[in-house]
Design a protein around this motif. Structure first.
Motif, PDB file in Angstrom:
ATOM      1  N   HIS A  41       0.848  -1.193   0.000  1.00  0.00           N
ATOM      2  CA  HIS A  41       0.000   0.000   0.000  1.00  0.00           C
ATOM      3  C   HIS A  41       0.885   1.245   0.000  1.00  0.00           C
ATOM      4  O   HIS A  41       2.026   1.208   0.456  1.00  0.00           O
ATOM      5  N   VAL A  42       0.372   2.354  -0.493  1.00  0.00           N
ATOM      6  CA  VAL A  42       1.154   3.590  -0.552  1.00  0.00           C
ATOM      7  C   VAL A  42       1.583   4.029   0.849  1.00  0.00           C
ATOM      8  O   VAL A  42       2.678   4.559   1.033  1.00  0.00           O
ATOM      9  N   ASP A  43       0.762   3.786   1.862  1.00  0.00           N
ATOM     10  CA  ASP A  43       1.149   4.128   3.232  1.00  0.00           C
ATOM     11  C   ASP A  43       2.305   3.260   3.716  1.00  0.00           C
ATOM     12  O   ASP A  43       3.168   3.726   4.472  1.00  0.00           O
ATOM     13  N   ASP A  44       2.349   2.005   3.285  1.00  0.00           N
ATOM     14  CA  ASP A  44       3.468   1.132   3.636  1.00  0.00           C
ATOM     15  C   ASP A  44       4.752   1.608   2.954  1.00  0.00           C
ATOM     16  O   ASP A  44       5.827   1.592   3.548  1.00  0.00           O
ATOM     17  N   PHE A  45       4.634   2.039   1.715  1.00  0.00           N
ATOM     18  CA  PHE A  45       5.802   2.550   0.989  1.00  0.00           C
ATOM     19  C   PHE A  45       6.325   3.823   1.652  1.00  0.00           C
ATOM     20  O   PHE A  45       7.525   3.994   1.836  1.00  0.00           O
ATOM     21  N   ARG A  46       5.411   4.714   2.041  1.00  0.00           N
ATOM     22  CA  ARG A  46       5.812   5.937   2.734  1.00  0.00           C
ATOM     23  C   ARG A  46       6.498   5.621   4.062  1.00  0.00           C
ATOM     24  O   ARG A  46       7.494   6.248   4.415  1.00  0.00           O
ATOM     25  N   ALA A  47       5.952   4.658   4.807  1.00  0.00           N
ATOM     26  CA  ALA A  47       6.550   4.270   6.083  1.00  0.00           C
ATOM     27  C   ALA A  47       7.956   3.724   5.880  1.00  0.00           C
ATOM     28  O   ALA A  47       8.863   4.009   6.673  1.00  0.00           O
ATOM     29  N   LEU A  71       1.222  10.908   8.212  1.00  0.00           N
ATOM     30  CA  LEU A  71       1.426  10.767   6.771  1.00  0.00           C
ATOM     31  C   LEU A  71       1.103   9.348   6.320  1.00  0.00           C
ATOM     32  O   LEU A  71       0.629   9.125   5.206  1.00  0.00           O
ATOM     33  N   THR A  72       1.333   8.373   7.205  1.00  0.00           N
ATOM     34  CA  THR A  72       1.085   6.975   6.857  1.00  0.00           C
ATOM     35  C   THR A  72      -0.251   6.473   7.385  1.00  0.00           C
ATOM     36  O   THR A  72      -0.473   5.264   7.454  1.00  0.00           O
ATOM     37  N   TYR A  77       3.076   0.253   7.556  1.00  0.00           N
ATOM     38  CA  TYR A  77       4.139  -0.491   8.223  1.00  0.00           C
ATOM     39  C   TYR A  77       5.357  -0.560   7.311  1.00  0.00           C
ATOM     40  O   TYR A  77       5.243  -0.432   6.098  1.00  0.00           O
ATOM     41  N   VAL A  78       6.525  -0.753   7.907  1.00  0.00           N
ATOM     42  CA  VAL A  78       7.779  -0.819   7.152  1.00  0.00           C
ATOM     43  C   VAL A  78       7.869  -2.178   6.458  1.00  0.00           C
ATOM     44  O   VAL A  78       7.728  -3.219   7.091  1.00  0.00           O
ATOM     45  N   VAL A  79       8.082  -2.157   5.141  1.00  0.00           N
ATOM     46  CA  VAL A  79       8.190  -3.388   4.349  1.00  0.00           C
ATOM     47  C   VAL A  79       9.646  -3.837   4.374  1.00  0.00           C
ATOM     48  O   VAL A  79      10.491  -3.298   3.669  1.00  0.00           O
ATOM     49  N   LYS A  80       9.940  -4.840   5.190  1.00  0.00           N
ATOM     50  CA  LYS A  80      11.322  -5.319   5.364  1.00  0.00           C
ATOM     51  C   LYS A  80      11.840  -6.025   4.120  1.00  0.00           C
ATOM     52  O   LYS A  80      13.046  -6.092   3.912  1.00  0.00           O
TER      53      LYS A  80
END
Length: 84
Positions: A41-47, A71-72, A77-80
């Motif tokens: 998701h765009v929020d995951d990418f931003r995070a 912003l997120t 969440y951070v995509v490891k």
């Protein structure tokens, strides 16, 4: 991605700064119009970008009309898989 063309799937390239080189995360459908596996998701990418910049995306807020927003949003969440 303009005017609704392939609005549900896209691609992004990142280099340096701890990003994993030559790695793909997920895939799209045969035609490329939607995410088929492991969508980000765009929020995951931003995070993930904020994490690489050294910011805690859960603490980064801004005030708008007397409310605090992130912003997120509330589910980023951070995509490891994207990091080396």
């Amino acid at each position: 991605i303009g005017r609704g063309h392939f609005a549900d799937a896209g691609a992004s390239r990142m280099a340096g700064g701890g990003w994993a080189g030559g790695r793909c995360c997920g895939s799209s459908a045969e035609v490329g119009c939607s995410a088929a596996e492991k969508p980000v998701h765009v929020d995951d990418f931003r995070a993930t970008v904020l994490d690489q910049l050294g910011c805690d995306h859960e603490q980064l807020t801004y005030r708008f009309r007397r409310r605090d927003f992130r912003l997120t949003d509330v589910h980023g969440y951070v995509v490891k898989d994207l990091l080396s």
